[in-house]
Design an enzyme around this catalytic site. Sequence first.
Site, short mmCIF file in Angstrom:
data_model
loop_
_atom_site.label_atom_id
_atom_site.label_comp_id
_atom_site.label_asym_id
_atom_site.label_seq_id
_atom_site.Cartn_x
_atom_site.Cartn_y
_atom_site.Cartn_z
N THR A 15 41.88 40.21 57.57
CA THR A 15 42.62 39.16 58.30
C THR A 15 42.69 39.43 59.79
O THR A 15 42.63 38.50 60.60
CB THR A 15 44.06 39.05 57.73
OG1 THR A 15 43.97 38.63 56.38
CG2 THR A 15 44.91 38.06 58.50
N ASP A 59 35.99 39.84 53.80
CA ASP A 59 37.35 39.72 53.27
C ASP A 59 37.40 40.85 52.26
O ASP A 59 36.49 40.98 51.43
CB ASP A 59 37.53 38.35 52.59
CG ASP A 59 38.96 38.19 52.06
OD1 ASP A 59 39.41 39.07 51.31
OD2 ASP A 59 39.60 37.19 52.40
N SER A 60 38.42 41.68 52.29
CA SER A 60 38.37 42.90 51.48
C SER A 60 38.44 42.64 49.98
O SER A 60 38.26 43.55 49.19
CB SER A 60 39.44 43.90 51.91
OG SER A 60 40.69 43.55 51.40
N SER A 61 38.68 41.40 49.59
CA SER A 61 38.61 41.09 48.16
C SER A 61 37.16 41.17 47.68
O SER A 61 36.90 41.20 46.48
CB SER A 61 39.21 39.72 47.87
OG SER A 61 40.56 39.77 48.22
N ASP A 92 44.12 43.53 51.34
CA ASP A 92 44.10 43.29 49.87
C ASP A 92 43.63 44.51 49.08
O ASP A 92 44.22 44.85 48.06
CB ASP A 92 43.20 42.10 49.53
CG ASP A 92 43.84 40.77 49.89
OD1 ASP A 92 45.04 40.76 50.24
OD2 ASP A 92 43.14 39.73 49.82
N THR A 277 50.95 54.69 34.32
CA THR A 277 52.12 53.84 34.02
C THR A 277 52.11 52.52 34.80
O THR A 277 51.59 52.45 35.91
CB THR A 277 53.45 54.58 34.31
OG1 THR A 277 54.54 53.65 34.16
CG2 THR A 277 53.51 55.17 35.70
N GLN A 278 52.72 51.50 34.19
CA GLN A 278 52.87 50.21 34.87
C GLN A 278 53.99 50.27 35.92
O GLN A 278 54.11 49.37 36.75
CB GLN A 278 53.21 49.12 33.84
CG GLN A 278 52.06 48.81 32.91
CD GLN A 278 52.41 47.79 31.83
OE1 GLN A 278 53.38 47.05 31.94
NE2 GLN A 278 51.62 47.76 30.78
N CYS A 279 54.82 51.32 35.86
CA CYS A 279 55.91 51.44 36.84
C CYS A 279 55.36 51.87 38.19
O CYS A 279 54.47 52.71 38.26
CB CYS A 279 56.93 52.49 36.39
SG CYS A 279 57.88 51.98 34.97
N1 ASP Z 1 42.26 38.67 52.25
C1 ASP Z 1 42.47 39.55 53.37
C2 ASP Z 1 41.63 40.80 53.15
O1 ASP Z 1 42.03 41.65 52.43
C3 ASP Z 1 43.91 39.88 53.52
C4 ASP Z 1 44.22 40.82 54.65
O2 ASP Z 1 43.40 41.25 55.41
O3 ASP Z 1 45.39 41.15 54.81
O4 ASP Z 1 40.57 40.91 53.73
#
Ligand code: ASP
Length: 342
Positions: A15, A59-61, A92, A277-279
Amino acid sequence: MKKRTSILLIYTGGTIGMMQDARSGELKPFNFKALTKQIPELSKFDIDLSSISFEVPLDSSNMHPRVWIKLATIIKDNYLNYDGFVILHGSDTMSYTSSALSFMLENLDKPVILTGSQLPIGIIRTDGKENLITAIEIASAQIKNKPIVSEVCIYFEYKLYRGNRTFKYNSAHFDAFKSPNYPELAEAGVDIQYNTNALLKPSKKKLLVHLNLENDIAVLKLFPGISKKITHSILNTIGIKAVIIETFGAGNATTEEWFITALKDAIAKGIIVYNVTQCAEGKVIQGKYETSSALKRVGVISGLDITFESAIAKLMYVLGKNLSVLQTTKLLQSNLRGEISI
Ligand code: ASP
């Protein structure tokens, strides 16, 4: 005369460098020149600041182990020429990348600081400027010509964290990361206060860069009523090398016989079963409750207080070594880069 500190800035996307598409309104990665133009303060640093930018910012996704290999290679190739590294990255998957790099870069004696932002740099209220400027300051901070920080960290919203202890917990606030099982490494206010006792000591050995990562990993997130059919289908996936079972509380799971037998059969086939763990806070203690004793008995490996993100990265790194089940288990149970508390 003391040589000026040199920092390499690696721009991967996120971002921080995004702009709004005029037509669709979507946020899309923009090029690095546009980003640095927005931060004239960068030229005021009394350091040598160089940069490398991904040709196509991500985009890091869209992050992938092949990009981690690229990043680790950039650091390896430039390691002797710089005093520290700052990686601009989307928030992300920043915790996954920082965890992966912590395992891939063994024997660090220099800082690798990841940062990014929740609002693009071109927006007046951006958090990107402070994050980037302070990350550079931390990466270049030295005492007696030695870097103060010598590990892979995330700097975000006035806090420095050990990267492999973090997870992204908030997509709406500037304060996006948490490290519930390990203290912050530094806090930036008027001064930057380092939590010296919490920092890893710089290694005296030569940097070792590990570039083999294995991603044939599955995740079985438990929930009341999880089906036998789906569990069997996941555990019998062709080529599966390891499965993370995301358990309840202190590492607990259903004691139904079919479930324990399914895990036992998977382990007998050489599949690593790793209990996380999910915690968000606390740790797996197999045997604390009756509902985790059977897991221990059939050979499930405790993840202790590892984060899910770090567990994925550690598995990829350890499996990439192609070791025996015994050696793999030993490494998973060892504290390799400060990712677990033992
Ligand atoms: N979708 C963006 C990413 O991870 C979100 C961010 O940068 O905060 O690239």
